[in-house]
Scaffold this motif. Structure first.
Motif, PDB file in Angstrom:
ATOM      1  N   SER A 241       0.823  -1.362   0.040  1.00  0.00           N
ATOM      2  CA  SER A 241       0.046   0.083   0.067  1.00  0.00           C
ATOM      3  C   SER A 241       0.789   1.174  -0.141  1.00  0.00           C
ATOM      4  CB  SER A 241      -0.959  -0.042   1.259  1.00  0.00           C
ATOM      5  OG  SER A 241      -0.238  -0.154   2.365  1.00  0.00           O
ATOM      6  N   ASP A 242       1.889   1.368   0.938  1.00  0.00           N
ATOM      7  CA  ASP A 242       2.792   2.593   0.955  1.00  0.00           C
ATOM      8  C   ASP A 242       3.372   2.696  -0.523  1.00  0.00           C
ATOM      9  OD1 ASP A 242       4.205   0.334   1.552  1.00  0.00           O
ATOM     10  OD2 ASP A 242       5.680   1.614   2.420  1.00  0.00           O
TER      11      ASP A 242
ATOM     12  N   THR B 278       1.008   4.209  -3.138  1.00  0.00           N
ATOM     13  CA  THR B 278       0.774   5.572  -2.887  1.00  0.00           C
ATOM     14  C   THR B 278       1.964   6.452  -3.402  1.00  0.00           C
ATOM     15  OG1 THR B 278      -0.450   5.219  -0.936  1.00  0.00           O
ATOM     16  CG2 THR B 278       0.566   7.504  -1.238  1.00  0.00           C
TER      17      THR B 278
END
Length: 289
Positions: free
Chosen positions: A225-226, A229
């Motif tokens: 997820s990071d 982003t």
């Protein structure tokens, strides 16, 4: 309109191939569609049959007592182009009494970022040619600013994220089928961090869905997820020539461990990352360095 633009752009594949503009044309198409949306265009069609480009227009626009011929065209090829050049051509009819200012703006931008394209009897609109994705991004942005009559809002100094990116980050968990397919293609591991925690993995679009990117596995990458982003924010990218990860120096030291790491390729050719999409993403990444 977005689907129309994609359909008509696909018709130009042979034309673009002969002109040596295939990769450049399709890499910049998403940015050009962004411009059409900003201008309120609701229709796209080929410039002629079979056509050299895609014409974007506002249905029913009538500025001179007749159909204005649209707002602008994005050309993959034209007889007066040098090989490997695409161009943005803007209708003087569509801008009314700003025609002289438009020609001056086109001349100014051509000197800085592009190649001046001479107007002639067949193509009377002022046009700017370019030969790289990075130049195309700058040209489209500046022409859009001129046509809408204002500069974009100043970016938040604490973040490069805009509203569209933030909304995409929040909504990405709704792409279940797309995510599950990428989980299989990449064996349940982030292509960059190699994280295998299922709950932390997300489906990343190479070309965002908001600008016409589809849900084909070739337009997707499985990412933690990071990392996803940062990829959406163009703070890290994948070099289309070497398939190694490139990381913005601002992410030192936490993410610099991924610099120059080679990403794994799926076994099936149809699942492998679309090169044109990677070229577009990497050009934006480089522009932010």
């Amino acid at each position: 309109m977005i689907q129309q633009a994609q359909k008509h752009a696909e018709r130009l594949e042979i034309c673009a191939s002969k002109a040596g503009t295939t990769e450049l044309y399709y890499s910049c198409l998403g940015t050009v569609i962004d411009m059409a949306v900003a201008l309120g265009c609701d229709q796209a069609r080929n410039t002629s049959d079979p056509g050299y480009g895609v014409l974007f227009e506002i249905k029913g626009r009538n500025t001179t007592g007749r159909n204005s011929g649209g707002q602008f065209s994005f050309f993959a090829s034209r007889p007066n182009f040098a090989r490997g050049t695409v161009a943005l051509s803007i209708s003087v009819d569509a801008v009314g009494d700003r025609a002289a200012a438009l020609r001056a703006k086109v001349s100014e931008i051509s000197r800085k970022h592009g190649v001046a394209v001479q107007e002639d009897g067949r193509y009377p609109w002022p046009a700017i040619g370019f030969t790289s994705v990075a130049a195309g991004e700058k040209i489209v942005q500046q022409i859009t600013e001129f046509l809408i009559g204002k500069a974009p809002s100043a970016p938040d100094p604490e973040s490069t994220a805009d509203e569209i990116v933030l909304r995409a980050i929040k909504e990405r968990r709704g792409q279940d089928e797309f995510r599950q397919r990428l989980m299989l293609v990449y064996c349940g591991r982030c292509i960059i961090s190699r994280c295998g925690i299922v709950e932390a993995l997300e489906a990343a679009h190479i070309v965002p869905h908001s600008v016409g990117g589809g849900y084909e596995s070739s337009n997707g990458l499985l990412m933690r997820s990071d990392v996803h982003t940062l990829f959406d924010l163009h703070m890290l990218s994948i070099c289309p020539d070497t398939l190694v990860v490139k990381v913005n120096p601002r992410l030192k030291p936490e993410y610099y461990q991924f610099e120059n790491q080679t990403v794994p390729l799926p076994a099936m050719l149809t699942d492998r990352p679309d090169r044109a999409g990677l070229v577009r993403h990497y050009a934006i990444y480089q522009s932010l360095l």
